[in-house]
Design a protein around this motif. Structure first.
Motif, short mmCIF file in Angstrom:
data_model
loop_
_atom_site.label_atom_id
_atom_site.label_comp_id
_atom_site.label_asym_id
_atom_site.label_seq_id
_atom_site.Cartn_x
_atom_site.Cartn_y
_atom_site.Cartn_z
N SER A 274 15.85 13.30 -13.07
CA SER A 274 15.47 14.31 -12.09
C SER A 274 15.47 13.67 -10.71
O SER A 274 15.58 12.44 -10.58
N SER A 275 15.37 14.49 -9.67
CA SER A 275 15.28 13.97 -8.30
C SER A 275 13.99 14.48 -7.67
O SER A 275 13.49 15.55 -8.02
N GLU A 276 13.46 13.68 -6.73
CA GLU A 276 12.20 14.03 -6.07
C GLU A 276 12.35 13.80 -4.57
O GLU A 276 12.67 12.69 -4.13
N PRO A 277 12.13 14.84 -3.75
CA PRO A 277 12.22 14.66 -2.29
C PRO A 277 10.98 13.96 -1.74
O PRO A 277 9.85 14.22 -2.19
N ILE A 278 11.18 13.06 -0.76
CA ILE A 278 10.06 12.43 -0.04
C ILE A 278 10.38 12.47 1.45
O ILE A 278 11.53 12.50 1.85
N SER A 279 9.33 12.46 2.26
CA SER A 279 9.53 12.50 3.72
C SER A 279 9.94 11.11 4.22
O SER A 279 9.72 10.11 3.53
N PHE A 280 10.53 11.07 5.40
CA PHE A 280 10.96 9.77 5.92
C PHE A 280 9.77 8.89 6.29
O PHE A 280 9.88 7.67 6.28
N THR A 281 8.63 9.51 6.58
CA THR A 281 7.43 8.69 6.84
C THR A 281 6.93 8.07 5.55
O THR A 281 6.50 6.91 5.53
N LYS A 303 7.44 1.87 -2.58
CA LYS A 303 7.33 0.74 -1.67
C LYS A 303 7.67 1.14 -0.24
O LYS A 303 8.48 2.05 -0.03
N PRO A 304 7.08 0.47 0.75
CA PRO A 304 7.48 0.70 2.15
C PRO A 304 8.96 0.37 2.33
O PRO A 304 9.46 -0.60 1.76
N GLY A 305 9.63 1.19 3.11
CA GLY A 305 11.05 0.95 3.36
C GLY A 305 11.96 1.47 2.25
O GLY A 305 13.11 1.04 2.15
N THR A 306 11.46 2.39 1.43
CA THR A 306 12.28 2.94 0.35
C THR A 306 13.46 3.72 0.92
O THR A 306 13.30 4.54 1.82
N GLN A 307 14.63 3.46 0.39
CA GLN A 307 15.84 4.13 0.84
C GLN A 307 16.16 5.34 -0.05
O GLN A 307 15.72 5.42 -1.20
N THR A 308 16.92 6.27 0.49
CA THR A 308 17.32 7.42 -0.32
C THR A 308 18.19 6.97 -1.48
O THR A 308 18.88 5.96 -1.40
N ASP A 309 18.15 7.72 -2.60
CA ASP A 309 18.85 7.41 -3.84
C ASP A 309 18.23 6.24 -4.61
O ASP A 309 18.84 5.73 -5.56
N THR A 310 17.04 5.82 -4.21
CA THR A 310 16.33 4.81 -4.99
C THR A 310 15.89 5.42 -6.32
O THR A 310 15.36 6.53 -6.36
N LYS A 311 16.14 4.71 -7.43
CA LYS A 311 15.78 5.20 -8.76
C LYS A 311 14.54 4.50 -9.28
O LYS A 311 14.43 3.27 -9.18
N ILE A 312 13.64 5.28 -9.82
CA ILE A 312 12.41 4.76 -10.41
C ILE A 312 12.40 5.10 -11.89
O ILE A 312 12.62 6.26 -12.28
N LYS A 313 12.13 4.11 -12.72
CA LYS A 313 12.13 4.32 -14.18
C LYS A 313 10.71 4.53 -14.68
O LYS A 313 9.84 3.70 -14.47
N THR A 334 15.17 9.95 -9.16
CA THR A 334 15.92 9.55 -7.96
C THR A 334 15.20 10.10 -6.73
O THR A 334 15.00 11.31 -6.61
N LEU A 335 14.80 9.21 -5.81
CA LEU A 335 14.09 9.62 -4.60
C LEU A 335 15.08 9.99 -3.51
O LEU A 335 16.01 9.23 -3.21
N ILE A 336 14.89 11.15 -2.94
CA ILE A 336 15.76 11.64 -1.86
C ILE A 336 14.94 11.74 -0.58
O ILE A 336 14.00 12.52 -0.50
N VAL A 337 15.31 10.92 0.42
CA VAL A 337 14.58 10.92 1.69
C VAL A 337 15.06 12.11 2.52
O VAL A 337 16.25 12.26 2.79
N GLN A 338 14.13 12.96 2.91
CA GLN A 338 14.46 14.15 3.67
C GLN A 338 14.11 13.97 5.15
O GLN A 338 13.02 13.52 5.49
N VAL A 339 15.05 14.35 6.01
CA VAL A 339 14.84 14.28 7.46
C VAL A 339 14.54 15.69 7.96
O VAL A 339 15.29 16.63 7.68
N PRO A 340 13.43 15.87 8.69
CA PRO A 340 13.08 17.21 9.16
C PRO A 340 14.09 17.74 10.16
O PRO A 340 14.61 16.99 11.00
#
Length: 387
Positions: A274-281, A303-313, A334-340
């Protein structure tokens, strides 16, 4: 006329092939080119006959020895010492029956077909949700099933009358035909057309079952859908199929499971994605977030500085295995960084301040690096000159 192919080549075996492997190879080729599965295909029919001829020779130790010594000449008129003077296909019906039994529904077995025969299997489908497939569920099906007729007790005859022995096949359920083929006289064994293989003729049919010996009625059947089953897999329920013939057991019920798609999760074997959106902050500062799993909400740390498409198991948060529901696959998020796309004036001001700060820091780093580089260059130049 085209030259005959080597018998070993026809069946795809070598000269040291075992009897079991030879039979297996012949079954594979004959099944592929059988006329019942290739109606109207003359080429397939020729290949089927070619395979039958090859097996008839190689399965007979004496004929195989002659073929290994003299090749095809062993079966031609006057060919080779002890030649067979023409190949005899009279027993091909029996050979084919030994290999295939009633696979093609032709009743080609040597044994009588009016013995106990297991009933046919019944196939149906059941649809379940994604979650039900993951954790298992109980489903109820209502199907029309056959049961023995209460009036004639399965004989198909009116009470007071008994089925008679079929005069065409003598009660064997099979009839033998001999006919001329490309290879000579060939004998085939088929299901008797008069009694349909039962060996019995019913003159006075039971009015309750119309002579079939069975009546249909709707039955409710409970289906236990196991945890971890996947789309398209089947469940076998023993002895819930068609009733057998002449005392044979009932067939089975095969239930194919159709699984609905999930709006969030995708499945690959026992793992979930699955994918999960997170804010850029959140991506920049890190912290705790809540993600959706098949078990419900679940907290994870990023973690601080997480990039988009980072996968967490998420270990053990996937689908239970069919063999052991306590052993589960994993869930990959899969973490997706969203830009407002919309900012207030205050937010823009803060971002501009951040941008200016990063620009100043970048220039300072560049100047520092440039000064060092210049000094280093001067040293290298002086070294060169002194040299």
């Amino acid at each position: 006329m085209a030259e005959k192919r080597d018998y070993y080549e026809v069946l795809g075996v070598d000269k040291n092939v075992s009897e079991a492997d030879l039979k297996k190879a012949y079954r594979k080729v004959a099944k592929k080119y059988h006329p019942d599965t290739n109606p109207g295909d003359a080429e397939a029919e020729e290949k089927f006959k070619e395979a039958a001829e090859a097996y008839a020779v190689l399965s007979d130790p004496e004929k195989k020895a002659k073929y290994d010594q003299f090749g095809h000449a062993a079966f031609e008129q006057g060919g080779g010492p002890g030649g067979f003077g023409g190949f005899d296909f009279a027993d091909m019906g029996d050979i084919f029956g030994d290999i295939f039994g009633d696979f093609f529904g032709g009743g080609s077995r040597r044994s009588q077909s009016n013995g106990p025969v297991k009933g046919a299997n019944i196939k149906t489908t059941v649809r379940v949700s994604f979650e039900e497939a993951v954790f298992g569920t109980q489903e109820e099906l209502e199907l029309p099933l056959k049961d023995e007729c209460d009036v004639c007790k399965g004989t198909g005859s009116q009470p007071g009358h008994q089925p008679e022995t079929c005069s065409k096949c003598g009660g064997k359920g099979q009839v033998t035909f001999t006919q001329q083929s490309l290879f000579g006289m060939a004998r085939t064994v088929q299901t008797c057309p008069d009694c349909s293989g039962t060996g019995k003729i019913i003159k006075y049919k039971c009015s309750n079952c119309a002579g079939t010996g069975y009546v249909k009625s709707k039955k409710k059947i409970q289906v236990a859908v196991p945890a971890g089953i996947d789309n398209g897999q089947s469940i076998r329920i023993r002895e819930k199929g068609e009733p057998g013939i002449n005392g044979g057991g009932r067939g089975d019920l095969l239930v194919t499971v159709l699984v609905d798609r999930h709006p969030t999760f995708q499945r690959q074997e026992y793992d979930l994605y699955s994918s999960e959106p997170i804010s850029f902050t959140q991506a920049a500062l890190g912290g705790k977030i809540t993600v959706n799993t098949i078990d419900g909400p679940y907290d994870i740390d990023i973690k601080p500085g997480t990039q988009t498409d980072t996968k967490i198991k998420l270990k053990g948060k996937g689908v239970p295995t069919l063999r052991n529901k306590n052993v589960r696959g994993d869930h990959y998020v899969t973490l997706i960084v969203q830009v407002p796309d919309k900012l207030t004036e205050e937010q823009k001001s803060l971002l501009n301040q951040y941008a200016n700060t990063t620009t100043v820091n970048a220039r300072s780093s560049t100047d520092s690096a440039g000064g060092f580089s210049f000094g280093d260059h001067k040293k290298k130049k002086g070294f060169k000159k002194g040299f």
